[in-house]
Design a protein around this motif. Sequence first.
Motif, PDB file in Angstrom:
ATOM      1  N   GLY A 249       0.796  -1.216   0.000  1.00 34.87           N
ATOM      2  CA  GLY A 249       0.000   0.000   0.000  1.00 34.87           C
ATOM      3  C   GLY A 249       0.830   1.267   0.000  1.00 34.87           C
ATOM      4  O   GLY A 249       0.276   2.363   0.064  1.00 34.87           O
ATOM      5  N   SER A 250       2.171   1.138  -0.075  1.00 34.03           N
ATOM      6  CA  SER A 250       2.959   2.369  -0.093  1.00 34.03           C
ATOM      7  C   SER A 250       2.779   3.054  -1.439  1.00 34.03           C
ATOM      8  O   SER A 250       2.481   2.435  -2.452  1.00 34.03           O
ATOM      9  CB  SER A 250       4.431   2.098   0.213  1.00 34.03           C
ATOM     10  N   SER A 251       2.988   4.353  -1.413  1.00 30.16           N
ATOM     11  CA  SER A 251       2.520   5.156  -2.537  1.00 30.16           C
ATOM     12  C   SER A 251       3.489   5.199  -3.719  1.00 30.16           C
ATOM     13  O   SER A 251       3.079   5.446  -4.838  1.00 30.16           O
ATOM     14  CB  SER A 251       2.250   6.572  -2.034  1.00 30.16           C
ATOM     15  N   GLY A 252       4.751   4.934  -3.466  1.00 26.72           N
ATOM     16  CA  GLY A 252       5.745   5.136  -4.522  1.00 26.72           C
ATOM     17  C   GLY A 252       5.582   4.214  -5.717  1.00 26.72           C
ATOM     18  O   GLY A 252       4.615   3.486  -5.855  1.00 26.72           O
ATOM     19  N   HIS A 253       6.575   4.254  -6.572  1.00 26.50           N
ATOM     20  CA  HIS A 253       6.601   3.437  -7.773  1.00 26.50           C
ATOM     21  C   HIS A 253       6.714   1.959  -7.383  1.00 26.50           C
ATOM     22  O   HIS A 253       7.475   1.595  -6.512  1.00 26.50           O
ATOM     23  CB  HIS A 253       7.812   3.853  -8.613  1.00 26.50           C
ATOM     24  N   LYS A 254       5.932   1.118  -8.043  1.00 25.31           N
ATOM     25  CA  LYS A 254       5.997  -0.309  -7.751  1.00 25.31           C
ATOM     26  C   LYS A 254       6.505  -1.080  -8.957  1.00 25.31           C
ATOM     27  O   LYS A 254       6.366  -0.637 -10.089  1.00 25.31           O
ATOM     28  CB  LYS A 254       4.610  -0.823  -7.354  1.00 25.31           C
ATOM     29  N   THR A 255       7.118  -2.204  -8.692  1.00 24.74           N
ATOM     30  CA  THR A 255       7.581  -3.045  -9.789  1.00 24.74           C
ATOM     31  C   THR A 255       6.855  -4.378  -9.674  1.00 24.74           C
ATOM     32  O   THR A 255       6.147  -4.614  -8.711  1.00 24.74           O
ATOM     33  CB  THR A 255       9.100  -3.267  -9.682  1.00 24.74           C
ATOM     34  N   SER A 256       7.028  -5.238 -10.679  1.00 23.87           N
ATOM     35  CA  SER A 256       6.368  -6.525 -10.526  1.00 23.87           C
ATOM     36  C   SER A 256       7.296  -7.675 -10.881  1.00 23.87           C
ATOM     37  O   SER A 256       8.140  -7.572 -11.761  1.00 23.87           O
ATOM     38  CB  SER A 256       5.062  -6.570 -11.302  1.00 23.87           C
ATOM     39  N   TYR A 257       7.130  -8.732 -10.136  1.00 25.19           N
ATOM     40  CA  TYR A 257       8.026  -9.883 -10.262  1.00 25.19           C
ATOM     41  C   TYR A 257       7.653 -10.724 -11.466  1.00 25.19           C
ATOM     42  O   TYR A 257       8.504 -11.171 -12.217  1.00 25.19           O
ATOM     43  CB  TYR A 257       7.965 -10.718  -8.987  1.00 25.19           C
ATOM     44  N   ARG A 258       6.376 -10.975 -11.637  1.00 32.89           N
ATOM     45  CA  ARG A 258       5.964 -11.761 -12.795  1.00 32.89           C
ATOM     46  C   ARG A 258       6.015 -10.874 -14.019  1.00 32.89           C
ATOM     47  O   ARG A 258       5.429  -9.810 -14.045  1.00 32.89           O
ATOM     48  CB  ARG A 258       4.567 -12.328 -12.587  1.00 32.89           C
ATOM     49  N   GLN A 259       6.741 -11.335 -15.015  1.00 32.99           N
ATOM     50  CA  GLN A 259       6.857 -10.554 -16.230  1.00 32.99           C
ATOM     51  C   GLN A 259       5.902 -11.143 -17.257  1.00 32.99           C
ATOM     52  O   GLN A 259       6.046 -12.292 -17.654  1.00 32.99           O
ATOM     53  CB  GLN A 259       8.297 -10.624 -16.753  1.00 32.99           C
ATOM     54  N   VAL A 260       4.912 -10.369 -17.635  1.00 30.48           N
ATOM     55  CA  VAL A 260       3.953 -10.869 -18.614  1.00 30.48           C
ATOM     56  C   VAL A 260       4.245 -10.180 -19.938  1.00 30.48           C
ATOM     57  O   VAL A 260       4.175  -8.962 -20.053  1.00 30.48           O
ATOM     58  CB  VAL A 260       2.509 -10.582 -18.172  1.00 30.48           C
ATOM     59  N   ALA A 261       4.593 -10.999 -20.938  1.00 29.86           N
ATOM     60  CA  ALA A 261       4.950 -10.439 -22.237  1.00 29.86           C
ATOM     61  C   ALA A 261       3.708  -9.956 -22.969  1.00 29.86           C
ATOM     62  O   ALA A 261       2.622 -10.495 -22.797  1.00 29.86           O
ATOM     63  CB  ALA A 261       5.662 -11.493 -23.063  1.00 29.86           C
ATOM     64  N   VAL A 262       3.868  -8.916 -23.753  1.00 37.37           N
ATOM     65  CA  VAL A 262       2.811  -8.491 -24.668  1.00 37.37           C
ATOM     66  C   VAL A 262       3.395  -8.596 -26.067  1.00 37.37           C
ATOM     67  O   VAL A 262       4.163  -7.748 -26.506  1.00 37.37           O
ATOM     68  CB  VAL A 262       2.360  -7.045 -24.384  1.00 37.37           C
ATOM     69  N   ARG A 263       3.073  -9.705 -26.765  1.00 34.52           N
ATOM     70  CA  ARG A 263       3.633  -9.937 -28.101  1.00 34.52           C
ATOM     71  C   ARG A 263       2.662  -9.393 -29.141  1.00 34.52           C
ATOM     72  O   ARG A 263       1.494  -9.133 -28.837  1.00 34.52           O
ATOM     73  CB  ARG A 263       3.827 -11.448 -28.304  1.00 34.52           C
ATOM     74  N   PRO A 264       3.119  -9.235 -30.379  1.00 34.09           N
ATOM     75  CA  PRO A 264       2.198  -8.759 -31.428  1.00 34.09           C
ATOM     76  C   PRO A 264       0.930  -9.607 -31.486  1.00 34.09           C
ATOM     77  O   PRO A 264      -0.177  -9.070 -31.620  1.00 34.09           O
ATOM     78  CB  PRO A 264       3.022  -8.915 -32.712  1.00 34.09           C
ATOM     79  N   VAL A 265       1.087 -10.937 -31.336  1.00 35.40           N
ATOM     80  CA  VAL A 265      -0.089 -11.793 -31.461  1.00 35.40           C
ATOM     81  C   VAL A 265      -1.115 -11.487 -30.359  1.00 35.40           C
ATOM     82  O   VAL A 265      -2.317 -11.585 -30.559  1.00 35.40           O
ATOM     83  CB  VAL A 265       0.314 -13.290 -31.473  1.00 35.40           C
ATOM     84  N   ASP A 266      -0.634 -11.058 -29.194  1.00 37.48           N
ATOM     85  CA  ASP A 266      -1.565 -10.695 -28.123  1.00 37.48           C
ATOM     86  C   ASP A 266      -2.386  -9.473 -28.519  1.00 37.48           C
ATOM     87  O   ASP A 266      -3.587  -9.407 -28.256  1.00 37.48           O
ATOM     88  CB  ASP A 266      -0.798 -10.414 -26.831  1.00 37.48           C
ATOM     89  N   TRP A 267      -1.675  -8.520 -29.152  1.00 36.86           N
ATOM     90  CA  TRP A 267      -2.392  -7.335 -29.643  1.00 36.86           C
ATOM     91  C   TRP A 267      -3.438  -7.733 -30.667  1.00 36.86           C
ATOM     92  O   TRP A 267      -4.584  -7.290 -30.621  1.00 36.86           O
ATOM     93  CB  TRP A 267      -1.399  -6.340 -30.287  1.00 36.86           C
TER      94      TRP A 267
END
Lengths: 296, 291
Positions: free
Chosen positions: A217-235
């Motif tokens: 719940g802290s306000s600053g910038h957050k990062t994420s551990y799971r990297q979910v790719a967005v490939r052209p086919v997803d678009w």
Amino acid sequence: MQGVAVPVSMVAGNSFIHRLNPIAKLVWVLAVLVISFATRNPLFLIALSIVGLGLVTMAGIWRQFSRVMLILLPVATSLIVFQSVAPAFPQPWTPIATIGPFTIYQEGIYSGLSLLARATSMTIFALVMIMTTHPSDLFTSLSRLHVPYVLNFMLAMTLQLIPVLQREIGVVMSAQKSRGMKSTGFGAVIPSFVPVFAGAIERVQQLSISLESRAFGSSGHKTSYRQVAVRPVDWVVGIAGFAFLAVCIAVFLNTGALDMSRTLIFPPALAIVLVAAAAVLFVGFIASAIWVVIRA
Amino acid sequence: MPSERAPIIEFDRVSFQYAASDAYALQDISLTIDEGEYVAILGLNGAGKTTLELCINGIIPNMVMGDLEGEVRVAGVDATDTPVREMAKTVGIVFDNPEFQMSQMTVAEEVALGLENLGVPYEEMRGRIADALAMVDLVGFDERMPLALSGGQQQRLAIAAVLAMRPRILVMDEPTSNLDPIGKQEVFEIAARLNRDNGMTVVMAEHEVEVMARYADRVIVLDGGRIVANGTPREVFAQRELLERIGLRPPQATELALWLRDGGAGWTDLLPVTADDAVTALETRLAGVAR
Ligand SMILES: Nc1ncnc2c1ncn2[C@@H]1O[C@H](COP(=O)(O)OP(=O)(O)OP(=O)(O)O)[C@@H](O)[C@H]1O
Ligand SMILES: [Mg+2]
């Protein structure tokens, strides 16, 4: 302690659908949801469901999928039974056949079939998504779309609590059994709810303390551990979902939502077979449910 | 280990009353803990150990309601007036019921949670997760489900989840109370190693007097929300009347020496607090007798 598995959860796999971006899948689920509510044309909705079953095949999740459907379908067939004799449709109704005191109406079959097909198409697409998507990936993707973190997390937590509660019910029930209380069937589950929910509240309090102690719940910038790719086919898939939705809506607007309630004529024989089959399925389901409870 | 120790936790006349209660859970607590110290908080059930620890990262009074008087300063900030999520950068806290502290689908994600909240970049996050899991001996558990681990493994995971955030202070509330002897031993070893090798300040509430006698630099004894003893294990465990009055047993080694001394064996050495101490002291005495 019984190990009640969560019936609706991810089925591991590496199909195209498994690898598809969660948001692309979500677009399709929402599109189908809107479309299913926008039309009552049973043929269209059945076609949509068949496409959905094609996806089930692609994802290779038939076994787990049919287990869930076996529970839902009999309930859904009750729609045909009740609708056929009392359509949720403006009068006048066109009678097709009479069985004893009941008259089956043309509009009732239409309405029952369309409601059933509507429920089925939505359920199939939703299940395909749930059964092929790691929840964390969905939440990661959602938070990337700036869905509020806390809202997102509440969703995730709810999913988390299900197996925990199931396990806790198991613990409480075996504790009650050891004190000579009834230990199976609904009669046993109900009293165990009180300690389980009391326990759940304590658990949620403890968890919120533990989470906040880890800067949740802290306000600053957050990062994420799971990297979910967005490939052209997803678009492509995601945009196709929007396009499909747009085309369907355009067609519905120009055709009165593909209304066929007066043109799709059910011959009396077909109508009777349909209603009878639905009734048998439904009654069979009720009977087996009662039997399970009584036996317990 | 820093040779010049500076205070990192300071309580100044702290009293606390839970909202639901009309008795004080803490009364007039003043204490200073230096960076790098390993402090054990002892006391019977209800003595106020948990309450004291919850003040260190501001859970009291920010998340648990009640009346707090006095000042708590931790790493230079006023802990009573700083959100817990801010204090999280300095203070990591581990509770006695590890499975209540788990919320993620996999072990790696559980450790990642705090790092995500701090905004640690992905590459660094992976390294920190690996380090933290290695420190608690959970290498290779990354993809396991936290709720499907044993109690001991869960507790070590809870520690890793906090360690990965690199806090300066590690607060533990009876972290081994649900564990078997081996699980207990592992957790105590980890805490001792973090204190010794990483200079981490450790504050540990425990019922395991023997173990605390061995690891802690300092022992604080609480009774009815007050500090009744505060000193090295040797100083504190020598106060037999006090301990007896509040119902706390000293370590067996100390009891043995006190029994020998009062039995007329003329024990004049320092009182031992661990079995090793006792053995050394007895050997010296026996060697003296034999000679
Ligand atoms: N949430 C609460 N609301 C009201 N009173 C509380 C609450 N938590 C603790 N207390 C009371 O505060 C006092 C100190 O409790 P605390 O939990 O700090 O003791 P403790 O030393 O940690 O005990 P234990 O060894 O059982 O963990 C006790 O009298 C307890 O009943
Ligand atoms: Mg406590």
